[in-house]
Structure formats: C-alpha cells, structure tokens
Design an enzyme around this catalytic site. Structure first.
Site, PDB file in Angstrom:
ATOM      1  N   LYS A   1       0.859  -1.183   0.000  1.00  0.00           N
ATOM      2  CA  LYS A   1       0.000   0.000   0.000  1.00  0.00           C
ATOM      3  C   LYS A   1       0.898   1.237   0.000  1.00  0.00           C
ATOM      4  CE  LYS A   1      -4.352   0.921   2.451  1.00  0.00           C
ATOM      5  NZ  LYS A   1      -5.008   0.719   3.749  1.00  0.00           N
TER       6      LYS A   1
HETATM    7  O1  G3P Z   1      -7.758   1.632   5.483  1.00  0.00           O
HETATM    8  C1  G3P Z   1      -8.050   2.961   5.302  1.00  0.00           C
HETATM    9  C2  G3P Z   1      -9.436   3.395   5.686  1.00  0.00           C
HETATM   10  O2  G3P Z   1     -10.373   2.398   5.533  1.00  0.00           O
HETATM   11  C3  G3P Z   1      -9.527   4.246   6.887  1.00  0.00           C
HETATM   12  O3  G3P Z   1     -10.825   4.446   7.366  1.00  0.00           O
HETATM   13  O4  G3P Z   1     -12.435   5.259   9.061  1.00  0.00           O
HETATM   14  O5  G3P Z   1      -9.983   5.741   9.329  1.00  0.00           O
HETATM   15  O6  G3P Z   1     -11.307   6.899   7.588  1.00  0.00           O
HETATM   16  P1  G3P Z   1     -11.146   5.653   8.397  1.00  0.00           P
END
Ligand code: G3P
Length: 217
Positions: free
Chosen positions: A83
């Site tokens: 990633k």
């Molecule tokens: O993996 C990245 C992503 O899914 C992060 O989610 O909820 O931290 O914006 P969030």
C-alpha cells in the site's frame, strides 16, 4: 463485490473468515498501532490466515524508500499488496513495484484525477476514502461513481477498493455503484445483518414457538 476487512486484529479477521466473509484484508499504520503488534509479525499471521490480498502500508515518503519498504513487505507472503500513498512519489513506487509483479494498493485517494493517475501507474487497487470525504461534507459515494465511470470508459484493470467505510449502508451503496471491493471494519460488516423488522419478527416467532410448545430437537 469482494469484502476486505479493514483491521489488524487477528481474532476479528478469523471470525469473519470462518463465515466466508473475508476476500482480503487491509491494514494501515493506524490499524497496526491499534493492534499493538509488530507490523511484520502481525502481517505474516494475517497472510497465513487469509489467502486473498493483504494490504500492508509503507511508511516512507520518498519513492526509493517506499520501494525498499514495499520489497520487504512483499517478502512476507505471496498475497501481500503493497500500500502506497497517492502522492507523486507514491505513484513512482507504484509503477516500479507493479513492474516487478507485486500487487499495489494506492491509498488516500480523494479525487477522480488521483484515481486516473493510479490506474495509469498500473495500480492493482485504488482506495478512495468515502467516510473522510463525508466528514468534510463532500459526497464520498459520488467519487466511487466517478471512478467507476472513468475506469469503465477506458477499460482500466485497476480495482476500485472503496475504503473509509463507516456504515452498513455504505456497503450496499458501493455494491450498487459497482465497486470491485469494499473494505470495512469488522463491526460494520457484522452490522449489515441487523434489521429492526428481523428482530421484531423473530421475537414474535420465538413467542409463538413457546406458546405452541414447538420443539425440533
Ligand atoms: O484503510 C483505510 C481506511 O479504511 C480508513 O478508514 O475510518 O480511518 O477513515 P477511516
């Protein structure tokens, strides 16, 4: 639509995997921090458990350093997707790692232009963040739609991996739009099973079963 689970918690992944709900896993530095585990160790355990793509994120900022980190992460297992962030350096790293035959997930995507660049750089996955756009009053699902249109217009192979999913409705909305993958925290995937009418109907059935003394085994 493939389901990836957005966590580095082994028990949560195992529970969903046992039900066939896990086509892959995504992690990021915040999720690794939350797990309290060493990145290389926990990522290896996840890769041993789940045969599908497991995203492990670089922490460097310069392309050459990201490439070195990506190569090391890719040594963990065959199913690692490296990633990298959607920066110019990240795109350079994406191209190099893709050319070496590694899966690459380009993350922190917030615009259709960024998604177009990631596809041109050969990304396996593009990760548009729905919830973080919604947080600033920009429609995250509209971005998924725009990327779907652009990728379909030109037949790009890059898979749309909808990320930053916060609600069960996001999952069905992504499926309606045609996202290839949605990654969500375990709690969101489990919440997809909930419906107030299911609870109400079940309560009635259980009461009637007791009243009628229905026994099956
Ligand atoms: O993996 C990245 C992503 O899914 C992060 O989610 O909820 O931290 O914006 P969030």
């Amino acid at each position: 639509m493939k389901f990836f689970v957005d966590t580095a918690e082994i028990d949560a992944i195992a529970e969903l995997h046992a039900l066939g709900m896990v086509d892959g896993v995504t992690t990021n530095p915040s999720l690794i921090k939350k797990s309290g585990r060493d990145i290389l160790e926990v990522t290896k355990e996840i890769c041993d458990l789940v045969p599908g793509p497991v995203s492990a994120e670089v922490v460097a900022l310069k392309a050459e350093d990201m490439i070195a980190e990506g190569r090391k992460l890719a040594e963990i297992a065959e199913n690692i997707a490296v990633k990298v962030p959607l920066t110019w350096d990240g795109l350079q790293a994406c191209k190099t790692l893709t050319d070496e035959g590694k899966m690459v997930n380009v993350t922190l995507c917030f615009s259709a232009n960024q998604a177009l660049l990631a596809a041109k750089a050969g990304a396996t996955f593009i990760s548009p963040f729905i919830g973080r756009l919604d947080d600033i009053n920009i429609d995250g699902l509209e971005l998924i739609e725009d990327i779907r249109t652009i990728y379909d217009n030109y037949g790009f192979d890059t898979q749309i991996l909808a990320a930053s999913i916060r609600t069960a409705n996001h999952m069905s909305d992504c499926a309606k739009i045609g996202a290839d993958v949605a990654t969500a925290p375990p709690a969101v995937i489990k919440a997809m099973a909930n419906h107030v009418l299911t609870d109400k109907g079940l309560a009635q059935f259980i009461k009637d079963a007791a009243d009628a003394n229905i026994k099956i085994v």
